[in-house]
Design an enzyme around this catalytic site. Structure first.
Site, PDB file in Angstrom:
ATOM      1  N   GLY A 132       0.779  -1.243   0.000  1.00  0.00           N
ATOM      2  CA  GLY A 132       0.000   0.000   0.000  1.00  0.00           C
ATOM      3  C   GLY A 132       0.807   1.288   0.000  1.00  0.00           C
ATOM      4  O   GLY A 132       0.236   2.377   0.107  1.00  0.00           O
ATOM      5  N   GLN A 133       2.135   1.187  -0.160  1.00  0.00           N
ATOM      6  CA  GLN A 133       2.920   2.420  -0.153  1.00  0.00           C
ATOM      7  C   GLN A 133       2.519   3.304  -1.328  1.00  0.00           C
ATOM      8  O   GLN A 133       2.162   2.807  -2.385  1.00  0.00           O
ATOM      9  CB  GLN A 133       4.439   2.140  -0.251  1.00  0.00           C
ATOM     10  CG  GLN A 133       5.011   1.445   0.955  1.00  0.00           C
ATOM     11  CD  GLN A 133       5.235  -0.027   0.654  1.00  0.00           C
ATOM     12  OE1 GLN A 133       4.377  -0.680   0.068  1.00  0.00           O
ATOM     13  NE2 GLN A 133       6.377  -0.543   1.038  1.00  0.00           N
ATOM     14  N   ARG A 134       2.644   4.579  -1.111  1.00  0.00           N
ATOM     15  CA  ARG A 134       2.187   5.544  -2.124  1.00  0.00           C
ATOM     16  C   ARG A 134       2.748   5.225  -3.511  1.00  0.00           C
ATOM     17  O   ARG A 134       2.030   5.256  -4.509  1.00  0.00           O
ATOM     18  CB  ARG A 134       2.599   6.956  -1.698  1.00  0.00           C
ATOM     19  CG  ARG A 134       1.963   8.063  -2.504  1.00  0.00           C
ATOM     20  CD  ARG A 134       2.544   9.389  -2.105  1.00  0.00           C
ATOM     21  NE  ARG A 134       2.073   9.809  -0.795  1.00  0.00           N
ATOM     22  CZ  ARG A 134       0.978  10.536  -0.597  1.00  0.00           C
ATOM     23  NH1 ARG A 134       0.243  10.903  -1.622  1.00  0.00           N
ATOM     24  NH2 ARG A 134       0.617  10.891   0.613  1.00  0.00           N
ATOM     25  N   LYS A 135       4.037   4.866  -3.563  1.00  0.00           N
ATOM     26  CA  LYS A 135       4.658   4.682  -4.892  1.00  0.00           C
ATOM     27  C   LYS A 135       4.155   3.433  -5.614  1.00  0.00           C
ATOM     28  O   LYS A 135       4.285   3.336  -6.827  1.00  0.00           O
ATOM     29  CB  LYS A 135       6.188   4.688  -4.780  1.00  0.00           C
ATOM     30  CG  LYS A 135       6.790   3.516  -4.034  1.00  0.00           C
ATOM     31  CD  LYS A 135       8.312   3.569  -4.162  1.00  0.00           C
ATOM     32  CE  LYS A 135       8.928   2.288  -3.672  1.00  0.00           C
ATOM     33  NZ  LYS A 135       9.360   2.168  -2.363  1.00  0.00           N
ATOM     34  N   ILE A 136       3.577   2.476  -4.882  1.00  0.00           N
ATOM     35  CA  ILE A 136       3.048   1.308  -5.615  1.00  0.00           C
ATOM     36  C   ILE A 136       1.520   1.323  -5.750  1.00  0.00           C
ATOM     37  O   ILE A 136       0.945   0.440  -6.373  1.00  0.00           O
ATOM     38  CB  ILE A 136       3.547  -0.051  -5.055  1.00  0.00           C
ATOM     39  CG1 ILE A 136       3.378  -0.161  -3.557  1.00  0.00           C
ATOM     40  CG2 ILE A 136       4.952  -0.351  -5.460  1.00  0.00           C
ATOM     41  CD1 ILE A 136       3.848  -1.530  -3.020  1.00  0.00           C
TER      42      ILE A 136
END
Ligand code: G3D
Ligand code: MG
Length: 243
Positions: A132-136
């Site tokens: 769920g990290q912003r970059k993914i």
């Protein structure tokens, strides 16, 4: 981590994949342990009745695991594809491990995705836990197809990111590929004193405004399992009828 620890870790997952962005390619998928590639592929074949024997190591990398996995469909009316999304640190992987009755004390941040098949109320649930990290987050869309139930996890103690998580959920609900897909929200981390109750989280997320699908919010504590099974019971009762 020694070799046997690593093997246990990976084998405890049906499939565990790390996605990395390459400079001149959109993305590629790398299994965490290359030496276990065959073992993991066999699991894939058994679970999804795919004839993957034609795929050599070379093809495997060229095609990308993602494109293979995207073709997988739930193949029985008692088999569901569940998509587990939410911001990083919400508790998705802990919930997944809890569902599979695994040790939840060793959870590492998910850089790609994990898939587990669990049995619940006579149903086989194929649960896809996506990082769920912003970059993914832009890659979430790659997993929407054939989703039977959307599960969205919220860290109810993370007041600063309530707006961000509401925004991400709203985006998901607007997506054509997820149209009408029933929604279960896990209001997680209820053991923490700072956690908002599920009713307040529901208000922040605007759940009462949803008209195009059935939804449910379930308070839970992923670390000790409180509420997790109740959420799955709702899932099994609200599974879409397959044609
Ligand atoms: P993610 O997969 O959504 O990114 P994880 O989230 O499952 O990796 O969990 C992130 C952190 O939150 C982990 O702690 C995990 O133990 C913790 N966590 C998950 N669920 C709960 C819960 O219900 N209550 C509490 N108190 N903590 C929870 P670490 O310390 O490993 O980062
Ligand atoms: Mg995770």
């Amino acid at each position: 981590m020694n070799r046997s620890d690593r093997q246990c870790h990976v084998l405890s997952f049906d499939i565990s994949v790390t996605m990395v962005t390459m400079p001149h390619q959109q993305c590629c998928c790398v299994l965490k342990l290359n030496c276990l590639q065959e073992v993991l592929l066999k699991v894939l074949i058994q679970d999804h009745r795919l004839h993957i024997s034609k795929i050599s190591d070379c093809d495997f990398y060229t095609m990308g695991l993602l494109s293979i996995l995207k073709k997988l469909r739930s193949n029985s009316e008692r088999e569901l594809r569940l998509l587990l999304l939410g911001l990083d640190n919400a508790g998705k992987t802990t919930i997944l491990k809890q569902l599979a009755s695994e040790d939840v004390t060793q959870v590492t941040p998910t850089a790609g995705f994990n898939i587990k098949s669990v049995l619940s109320n006579g149903f086989k649930l194929n649960v896809w836990d996506i990082g769920g990290q912003r970059k993914i987050r832009p890659y979430w869309r790659n997993y929407f197809e054939n989703t039977d139930i959307l599960i969205y996890v919220v860290d109810c103690s993370d007041h600063h990111r309530l707006e961000e998580t509401s925004y991400e959920l709203a985006e998901l609900l607007q997506d054509e590929k997820l149209r009408g897909v029933p929604l279960l929200v896990y209001a997680n981390k209820q053991d923490l004193a700072s956690a908002l109750p599920s009713s307040e989280v529901a208000q922040h997320l605007g759940l009462h405004l949803i008209r195009d699908r059935t939804w449910q919010i379930q308070a839970c504590v992923a670390t000790d399992g409180t509420g997790v099974k109740e959420g799955m019971e709702w899932v099994c009762k609200n599974m879409p009828i397959k044609k």
